[in-house]
Write an enzyme that holds these catalytic residues in place. Structure first.
Site, PDB file in Angstrom:
ATOM      1  N   THR A 247      69.426  -0.371  24.583  1.00 24.45           N
ATOM      2  CA  THR A 247      68.788   0.483  23.643  1.00 24.45           C
ATOM      3  C   THR A 247      67.540   0.617  24.068  1.00 24.45           C
ATOM      4  OG1 THR A 247      68.648  -1.578  22.414  1.00 24.45           O
ATOM      5  CG2 THR A 247      70.311   0.058  21.785  1.00 24.45           C
TER       6      THR A 247
ATOM      7  N   PRO B  78      82.159  -8.038  41.593  1.00 26.69           N
ATOM      8  CA  PRO B  78      83.325  -8.386  40.670  1.00 26.69           C
ATOM      9  C   PRO B  78      83.625  -9.892  41.133  1.00 26.69           C
ATOM     10  CG  PRO B  78      83.730  -6.214  41.326  1.00 26.69           C
ATOM     11  CD  PRO B  78      82.557  -6.747  42.121  1.00 26.69           C
TER      12      PRO B  78
ATOM     13  N   GLN C  27      62.610  -3.402  16.051  1.00 26.87           N
ATOM     14  CA  GLN C  27      63.843  -2.228  15.990  1.00 26.87           C
ATOM     15  C   GLN C  27      63.377  -0.758  15.639  1.00 26.87           C
ATOM     16  OE1 GLN C  27      66.308  -3.242  17.481  1.00 26.87           O
ATOM     17  NE2 GLN C  27      66.938  -5.451  17.173  1.00 26.87           N
TER      18      GLN C  27
ATOM     19  N   ASP D 240      75.674 -14.557  24.713  1.00 27.54           N
ATOM     20  CA  ASP D 240      75.193 -13.126  25.156  1.00 27.54           C
ATOM     21  C   ASP D 240      74.336 -13.279  26.362  1.00 27.54           C
ATOM     22  OD1 ASP D 240      74.003 -10.572  25.111  1.00 27.54           O
ATOM     23  OD2 ASP D 240      72.588 -11.041  23.440  1.00 27.54           O
ATOM     24  N   LEU D 241      75.315 -13.305  27.561  1.00 34.26           N
ATOM     25  CA  LEU D 241      74.410 -13.293  28.884  1.00 34.26           C
ATOM     26  C   LEU D 241      74.418 -12.126  29.679  1.00 34.26           C
ATOM     27  CD1 LEU D 241      75.394 -17.018  29.787  1.00 34.26           C
ATOM     28  CD2 LEU D 241      73.568 -16.239  28.653  1.00 34.26           C
ATOM     29  N   LYS D 242      75.052 -11.385  29.274  1.00 33.92           N
ATOM     30  CA  LYS D 242      75.157  -9.775  29.956  1.00 33.92           C
ATOM     31  C   LYS D 242      75.187 -10.060  31.437  1.00 33.92           C
ATOM     32  CE  LYS D 242      72.066  -7.660  26.360  1.00 33.92           C
ATOM     33  NZ  LYS D 242      71.728  -9.015  25.445  1.00 33.92           N
ATOM     34  N   LEU D 243      76.600 -10.118  31.924  1.00 35.75           N
ATOM     35  CA  LEU D 243      76.719 -10.364  33.317  1.00 35.75           C
ATOM     36  C   LEU D 243      76.642  -9.143  33.971  1.00 35.75           C
ATOM     37  CD1 LEU D 243      77.384 -13.288  32.193  1.00 35.75           C
ATOM     38  CD2 LEU D 243      78.845 -13.522  34.329  1.00 35.75           C
ATOM     39  N   HIS D 244      75.922  -9.105  35.137  1.00 35.98           N
ATOM     40  CA  HIS D 244      76.312  -7.866  36.061  1.00 35.98           C
ATOM     41  C   HIS D 244      75.982  -8.291  37.564  1.00 35.98           C
ATOM     42  CE1 HIS D 244      74.550  -3.614  36.751  1.00 35.98           C
ATOM     43  NE2 HIS D 244      75.558  -3.824  37.451  1.00 35.98           N
ATOM     44  N   ASP D 245      77.114  -8.254  38.327  1.00 32.61           N
ATOM     45  CA  ASP D 245      76.982  -8.862  39.888  1.00 32.61           C
ATOM     46  C   ASP D 245      78.373  -8.031  40.248  1.00 32.61           C
ATOM     47  OD1 ASP D 245      76.573 -10.107  41.957  1.00 32.61           O
ATOM     48  OD2 ASP D 245      75.536 -11.716  40.863  1.00 32.61           O
TER      49      ASP D 245
ATOM     50  N   LYS E 255      74.939 -16.434  17.676  1.00 32.35           N
ATOM     51  CA  LYS E 255      74.775 -15.663  19.029  1.00 32.35           C
ATOM     52  C   LYS E 255      73.789 -16.705  20.030  1.00 32.35           C
ATOM     53  CE  LYS E 255      72.415 -11.882  19.851  1.00 32.35           C
ATOM     54  NZ  LYS E 255      71.668 -11.931  21.367  1.00 32.35           N
TER      55      LYS E 255
ATOM     56  N   ARG F 155      66.213 -12.026  13.323  1.00 29.31           N
ATOM     57  CA  ARG F 155      65.080 -12.514  12.357  1.00 29.31           C
ATOM     58  C   ARG F 155      65.118 -12.314  10.878  1.00 29.31           C
ATOM     59  NH1 ARG F 155      61.358  -9.094  16.714  1.00 29.31           N
ATOM     60  NH2 ARG F 155      63.594  -8.086  16.571  1.00 29.31           N
TER      61      ARG F 155
ATOM     62  N   THR G   3      81.692 -12.502  41.961  1.00 28.62           N
ATOM     63  CA  THR G   3      80.990 -13.414  41.284  1.00 28.62           C
ATOM     64  C   THR G   3      81.322 -13.352  39.763  1.00 28.62           C
ATOM     65  OG1 THR G   3      79.336 -13.102  43.022  1.00 28.62           O
ATOM     66  CG2 THR G   3      78.334 -13.886  41.115  1.00 28.62           C
TER      67      THR G   3
END
Ligand code: C5P
Length: 232
Positions: free
Chosen positions: A119, A66, A190, A59-64, A32, A211, A68
Site C-alpha cells: 500500500t 522458488p 495510515q 508477517d515476513l513477506k518472503l520474496h526470493d 501478528k 496501534r 529458497t
C-alpha cells in the site's frame, strides 16, 4: 478459521511483547509477529508465543527464487505458525513452491496469504520504478487472481478492496485487512482506513489492528471493542 481480530505486535523486544500479552490474562488473541520482533528475537519468540496458546501470523513477506522460498517455508511450517505470507510479485511458480514447502507430511499447513502491491507503492512509483503501466487497482486484482491460481488462501488488502477481491476470487478466499481505526481514534500514518464495524460490513475475514490496541490506555478494552464491532 475466519472472522478474527489479529493484533499487530510491533514491539522490538521479547520483554515488551510479553508484558503486553500478559495484560490479556487468560484470553489468547491472534497475534501478528512482524520483521522487527522476529529479527530482534528470532524463532524463539514465535515458539514462546505459540506455547502461551496464541495463534500466530508470521508477517515476513518472503520474496526470493522458488527453491529458497520453499525451503524457508518448510522451516516456518515447523515453527507451527498459523498464517504466513509472501509477495505475489514473486510470480505463480514462487507461490506454488511456497505452498509445497509449507505443506507438512500429514498434508496440513499454515494459511498462506500474499501481499499484492504494497500500500506504500503509489501508481506513479509503480510506473516510474517498476515499469508497470496498468492502473494500480487492475494490478492488485491481477495479483490476487494469480494468488488464487497458485492455490494460496487469500491476500492482504485494504478493507475497501475486500468486496472486489471476493467477487474476483470467491468468498472463501480470505481478505486480511490492516488500516483499521476506531471512529473516534487517531489516524496516525495510515490512509484509506475503516472502522472494525465497517470492515465487517465490507466483508473482511481478518482485521489486523496495531496501534489502536497496542498504544491504547487500556489495550484489553480496545481489543474487546474490536471483537464486539467485528466478530460479534
Ligand atoms: O498500527 P497499525 O494498526 O497501523 O498497524 C497495522 C499493521 O499492519 C502493521 O504491522 C503494518 O506493518 C501492517 N500493514 C499495513 N498495511 C499493509 C500491510 C501491512 O499497515 N498494506
Amino acid at each position: 478459521m475466519g472472522k478474527d481480530v489479529i493484533i499487530a505486535c510491533d514491539f522490538n523486544s521479547k520483554q515488551e511483547v510479553l508484558n503486553f500479552l500478559d495484560k490479556f490474562e487468560d484470553r489468547k488473541p491472534f497475534v501478528k509477529i512482524g520483521m522487527e520482533l522476529f529479527y530482534a528475537e528470532g524463532p524463539a519468540i514465535v515458539k514462546e508465543i505459540k506455547a502461551r496458546g496464541h495463534k500466530v501470523f508470521l508477517d515476513l513477506k518472503l520474496h526470493d527464487i522458488p527453491n529458497t522460498v520453499k525451503s524457508a517455508m518448510a522451516v516456518l511450517s515447523n515453527l507451527d505458525v498459523d498464517m504466513c505470507n509472501i509477495h505475489a510479485s514473486g510470480t505463480i511458480p514462487m507461490m506454488e513452491a511456497a505452498i509445497e514447502g509449507l505443506t507438512r507430511q500429514d498434508g496440513t499447513r499454515p494459511l498462506l496469504i500474499a501481499v499484492t502491491q504494497l500500500t506504500s507503492t503509489s501508481e506513479e512509483r509503480m510506473k516510474a520504478d517498476l515499469l508497470i503501466n496498468e492502473p494500480i487497482d487492475k494490478v492488485v486484482m491481477h495479483y490476487a487472481k494469480n494468488t488464487k491460481t497458485a492455490g494460496l488462501d487469500g491476500v492482504v488488502c485494504s478493507p475497501l478492496e475486500s468486496q472486489t477481491v471476493h467477487n474476483a476470487c470467491g468468498k472463501d478466499f480470505y481478505t486480511v485487512t490492516p488500516g483499521i481505526r476506531f471512529a473516534d481514534g487517531d489516524v496516525g500514518d495510515q490512509s484509506r482506513i475503516t472502522t472494525p464495524e465497517k470492515a465487517k460490513q465490507l466483508g473482511s475475514d481478518y482485521i489486523v489492528v496495531g496501534r489502536p490496541i497496542t498504544r491504547a490506555d487500556d489495550p484489553v478494552a480496545a481489543y474487546n471493542r474490536c471483537i464486539n464491532e467485528f466478530v460479534d
